[in-house]
Design an enzyme around this catalytic site. Sequence first.
Site, PDB file in Angstrom:
ATOM      1  N   LYS A 206      -1.680   0.917  -4.155  1.00 20.06           N
ATOM      2  CA  LYS A 206      -1.218  -0.259  -3.416  1.00 20.06           C
ATOM      3  C   LYS A 206      -0.934   0.157  -1.981  1.00 20.06           C
ATOM      4  O   LYS A 206      -0.115   1.045  -1.725  1.00 20.06           O
ATOM      5  CB  LYS A 206       0.056  -0.822  -4.057  1.00 20.06           C
ATOM      6  N   LYS A 261      -5.061  -2.649  -4.535  1.00 22.11           N
ATOM      7  CA  LYS A 261      -4.553  -3.810  -3.827  1.00 22.11           C
ATOM      8  C   LYS A 261      -4.342  -3.466  -2.367  1.00 22.11           C
ATOM      9  O   LYS A 261      -3.756  -2.423  -2.098  1.00 22.11           O
ATOM     10  CB  LYS A 261      -3.219  -4.210  -4.472  1.00 22.11           C
TER      11      LYS A 261
HETATM   12  C1  PBG Z   1       5.860  -7.050  -4.266  1.00 16.48           C
HETATM   13  C2  PBG Z   1       4.496  -7.611  -4.297  1.00 16.48           C
HETATM   14  C3  PBG Z   1       3.761  -7.972  -3.162  1.00 16.48           C
HETATM   15  C4  PBG Z   1       2.592  -8.563  -3.611  1.00 16.48           C
HETATM   16  C5  PBG Z   1       2.620  -8.529  -5.003  1.00 16.48           C
HETATM   17  N1  PBG Z   1       3.813  -7.911  -5.424  1.00 16.48           N
HETATM   18  C6  PBG Z   1       4.102  -7.917  -1.720  1.00 16.48           C
HETATM   19  C7  PBG Z   1       4.570  -6.694  -1.099  1.00 16.48           C
HETATM   20  O1  PBG Z   1       4.359  -5.579  -1.586  1.00 16.48           O
HETATM   21  O2  PBG Z   1       5.215  -6.841  -0.059  1.00 16.48           O
HETATM   22  C8  PBG Z   1       1.540  -9.123  -2.698  1.00 16.48           C
HETATM   23  C9  PBG Z   1       0.619 -10.107  -3.260  1.00 16.48           C
HETATM   24  C10 PBG Z   1      -0.143 -10.894  -2.271  1.00 16.48           C
HETATM   25  O3  PBG Z   1      -0.093 -10.677  -1.038  1.00 16.48           O
HETATM   26  O4  PBG Z   1      -0.834 -11.804  -2.727  1.00 16.48           O
HETATM   27  N2  PBG Z   1       6.200  -5.937  -4.925  1.00 16.48           N
END
Ligand code: PBG
Length: 336
Positions: A206, A261
């Site tokens: 991520k 992601k």
């Molecule tokens: C938080 C989380 C995020 C997303 C999914 N879980 C945002 C972040 O890490 O700030 C992002 C999903 C998206 O942008 O569609 N843990």
Amino acid sequence: MTLPLSSFGQFPSTRLRRTRRWDWIREMVQENQLSAKNLIWPIFVIEGQGKTEPIATMPGVERMSIDLAVEAAQQAAQLGIGAVAIFPVTPASKKSNRGDEALNPENLICKATHAIRSSCKDSIGIVCDVALDPYTSHGHDGILVDDYIVNDQTIEILCKQAVLQAQAGASVIAPSDMMDGRIGAIRTALDQAGFDHVILMSYAAKYASAFYGPFRDAVGSAKNLGGASKKTYQMNPANSDEAIREVALDIQEGADIVMVKPGMPYLDIVRRLHDSFSIPIAVYQVSGEYAMIQLAAQASAIHEQACVMESMLAFRRAGADAILTYFAPRVAQWLH
Ligand code: PBG
């Protein structure tokens, strides 16, 4: 005219356009397919009854109260969508420095999970996100001590959060926090609590991405976060080898599925993981990617359906088994 042997495999005897001429032959030799079963639909849940709220930066996506989320999940199951992923929109009054609301067994995500599980039974998977950002007043995914998100203390809370979500009926626990060692710790906690059958889908690679902007609006963590970044725990977008290390560790620790992601800007990572490991891979077409396609389509710059379906196939081609996308219900309908 007979061609010399040396020219076999060459133009004009080799013509790749032969297998592109008609639908039947194009489809016969198509290398990758998409099914609604590959899809996971992320939904935003709010308090209240019979309530929806638009999200300005994600036109076409609405936050919904639990009763409507249950209906949405039922429709998703009917459309053949594999799973829903629930994200709670916690009221500001329930956010705190340590994100205590995460451990309230009656919080939004637990109630929504329980309600969907009760009505849909096992006709659809329920993915619960493990991280503290929906609950912290600073908007970070963990416990903040002197400007740093402390790893091991955060994990202790994440383990409890995961067990509560499993008790509520989650089929998949998806840690999105990027703390070191959390997969192994959560696996142990789940097993000890009698949830050895619950699937662990790790947000393994991520990235600290600017494409999460609209999501942070949707769950209301943008203003909590202010200008702060998550670079001390999420990955540097410049890195690829590091994604291999992250995934290798998560597999060792017991992940069942690993995620990349964001999605489209990171297809190279999906492909590398697919070539390097034998484990199911998920990819998240995040909120900023959704916004780009949706807003461009609304401006008639691109064709929504054609571009969305192309992006889905691109994820499959890169090697993804599961695709988290806000387009999931539309994609499923288009497939029908
Ligand atoms: C938080 C989380 C995020 C997303 C999914 N879980 C945002 C972040 O890490 O700030 C992002 C999903 C998206 O942008 O569609 N843990």
